[in-house]
Design a protein around this motif. Structure first.
Motif, mmCIF file in Angstrom:
data_model
loop_
_atom_site.group_PDB
_atom_site.id
_atom_site.type_symbol
_atom_site.label_atom_id
_atom_site.label_comp_id
_atom_site.label_asym_id
_atom_site.label_seq_id
_atom_site.Cartn_x
_atom_site.Cartn_y
_atom_site.Cartn_z
ATOM 1 N N SER A 136 0.807 -1.222 0.000
ATOM 2 C CA SER A 136 0.000 0.000 0.000
ATOM 3 C C SER A 136 0.843 1.276 0.000
ATOM 4 O O SER A 136 0.314 2.372 -0.191
ATOM 5 C CB SER A 136 -0.919 0.014 1.228
ATOM 6 O OG SER A 136 -0.156 -0.060 2.418
ATOM 7 N N TYR A 138 2.567 3.062 -1.995
ATOM 8 C CA TYR A 138 2.984 3.483 -3.340
ATOM 9 C C TYR A 138 2.620 4.946 -3.563
ATOM 10 O O TYR A 138 1.826 5.542 -2.836
ATOM 11 C CB TYR A 138 2.345 2.609 -4.425
ATOM 12 C CG TYR A 138 0.832 2.549 -4.392
ATOM 13 C CD1 TYR A 138 0.054 3.555 -4.952
ATOM 14 C CD2 TYR A 138 0.174 1.463 -3.811
ATOM 15 C CE1 TYR A 138 -1.333 3.499 -4.926
ATOM 16 C CE2 TYR A 138 -1.210 1.389 -3.772
ATOM 17 C CZ TYR A 138 -1.960 2.418 -4.335
ATOM 18 O OH TYR A 138 -3.329 2.365 -4.298
ATOM 19 N N PHE A 140 0.848 7.423 -5.896
ATOM 20 C CA PHE A 140 -0.198 7.537 -6.905
ATOM 21 C C PHE A 140 -0.663 6.187 -7.449
ATOM 22 O O PHE A 140 -1.837 5.860 -7.420
ATOM 23 C CB PHE A 140 0.210 8.473 -8.048
ATOM 24 C CG PHE A 140 0.071 9.922 -7.698
ATOM 25 C CD1 PHE A 140 -1.161 10.465 -7.382
ATOM 26 C CD2 PHE A 140 1.177 10.750 -7.666
ATOM 27 C CE1 PHE A 140 -1.308 11.802 -7.045
ATOM 28 C CE2 PHE A 140 1.049 12.090 -7.328
ATOM 29 C CZ PHE A 140 -0.201 12.611 -7.011
ATOM 30 N N LYS A 141 0.255 5.406 -7.993
ATOM 31 C CA LYS A 141 -0.154 4.105 -8.522
ATOM 32 C C LYS A 141 0.992 3.106 -8.382
ATOM 33 O O LYS A 141 2.161 3.478 -8.304
ATOM 34 C CB LYS A 141 -0.574 4.225 -9.992
ATOM 35 C CG LYS A 141 0.549 4.677 -10.925
ATOM 36 C CD LYS A 141 0.055 4.753 -12.371
ATOM 37 C CE LYS A 141 1.207 5.158 -13.305
ATOM 38 N NZ LYS A 141 0.763 5.225 -14.715
ATOM 39 N N GLU A 142 0.622 1.822 -8.324
ATOM 40 C CA GLU A 142 1.647 0.779 -8.294
ATOM 41 C C GLU A 142 2.354 0.724 -9.645
ATOM 42 O O GLU A 142 1.779 1.059 -10.663
ATOM 43 C CB GLU A 142 0.993 -0.573 -7.982
ATOM 44 C CG GLU A 142 0.319 -0.613 -6.589
ATOM 45 C CD GLU A 142 -0.135 -2.007 -6.228
ATOM 46 O OE1 GLU A 142 0.740 -2.865 -6.016
ATOM 47 O OE2 GLU A 142 -1.360 -2.230 -6.173
ATOM 48 N N GLN A 144 5.062 2.092 -7.916
ATOM 49 C CA GLN A 144 5.988 3.127 -7.461
ATOM 50 C C GLN A 144 6.057 3.083 -5.922
ATOM 51 O O GLN A 144 5.513 3.937 -5.240
ATOM 52 C CB GLN A 144 5.527 4.504 -7.955
ATOM 53 C CG GLN A 144 5.454 4.576 -9.477
ATOM 54 C CD GLN A 144 4.968 5.928 -9.962
ATOM 55 O OE1 GLN A 144 5.722 6.753 -10.459
ATOM 56 N NE2 GLN A 144 3.666 6.164 -9.800
#
Length: 299
Positions: A136, A138, A140-142, A144
């Motif tokens: 969890s 990350y 903004f988005k996985e 990252q």
């Protein structure tokens, strides 16, 4: 100084408690584990027990006495007791001053004069007791993914830690300050009758890929770091121009240009909970708080 002592100091400053007696001092270090299972459905408690074996191998020769270990559902404790006049105990107290818990500890200026290897070990010890790496976490988005370091309402320790990371060339990606402009920037919780909602721990966030050269000593954290850093790297490779994208991660906030979203004033800006040097000031970004408190290009 040596790497073992640096690691121990990092653990103490990160999540330690000093119980000073008339003749002896006990130091207790908490290793929290919020979840009962790792990201890979494995028992965290078993992993921490295994990690203690490695931690003992580092610390016990230095301490010269057996470490005590206890465990509950959400935390494991490592502790040791030494005479007040013991050389090791006197050295520990010299580095942490009169502080009694991580809530009022600072990273001694002397730590910044350690060798790079010793500073890395201090950071690893600090990370083992304050750091988390989860799916969890990350940006903004996985995929990252980032490592989170949770620090209680000890504003100075946040700045010390960020500057120590900087000394080994690891940029901070974000600081989620326990400040009303950051934790309740739109006054949503305030308007719900929760004026103190923002009084939470601070969270220092670092790209998992950037933290890989330091890593964790606690096994389940290191396994998660390796996995999530690899996921991010694979994603970067698929996107193309890998080196350029890696370089983009390796940036300090003062090297970036971005627009700041203006936030409304919050009544909590004048709260005594906030350090005097920034109390009463309004902030639209975490970077401005960091700059004013001492994590900046000149620090």
């Amino acid at each position: 100084m040596n790497t073992q002592m640096a690691y121990l100091l990092g653990m103490i400053v990160g999540n330690g408690e000093v119980q000073r007696g008339a003749n002896e001092t006990t130091i207790v270090i908490e290793i929290p584990h919020k979840k009962l299972e790792t990201e890979f459905q494995k028992d965290v408690g078993i992993y921490v027990k295994a990690s203690i074996t490695d931690i003992r191998a580092i610390i016990e020769p230095l301490v010269g006495t057996g470490l005590k270990f206890s465990q509950s559902a959400n935390v494991s404790d490592v502790s040791f007791t030494k005479p007040n006049e013991d050389y090791l105990m006197r050295e520990i107290m010299r580095y942490i001053g009169n502080a009694t818990t991580h809530v009022n500890m600072r990273i001694s200026e002397e730590v910044f004069s350690f060798t790079k290897d010793e500073r890395i070990e201090f950071i690893r010890g600090f990370a083992d007791v304050t750091g988390y790496i989860r799916r969890s976490n990350y940006f903004f988005k996985e995929p990252q993914y980032r490592v989170y370091f949770e620090i209680p309402q000890n504003w100075e320790l946040v700045i010390d830690f960020c500057n120590l990371l900087k000394s080994v060339d690891i940029p901070v990606q974000n600081i989620d300050w326990g400040h009303p402009n950051m934790r309740d920037g739109n006054l949503k919780k305030y308007n719900e009758g929760k004026p103190d909602f923002w009084k939470k721990e601070h969270q220092v966030k670092v790209w998992a890929l950037e933290f890989e050269p330091v890593g964790f000593g606690v096994i389940h954290k290191q396994e998660a770091l390796d996995y999530f850093a690899h996921e991010h790297e694979v994603f970067i490779e698929k996107e193309g121009d890998k080196q350029k994208r890696l370089n983009a991660l390796h940036r300090y906030y003062w090297e970036l240009v971005g627009r700041k979203k203006e936030k409304p004033s919050h009544p909590g800006e004048n709260d005594p909970f906030i350090p005097e040097e920034i109390r009463g000031k309004h902030f639209d970004s975490w970077q401005d708080i960091a700059k004013d408190l001492g994590y900046n290009e000149e620090s």
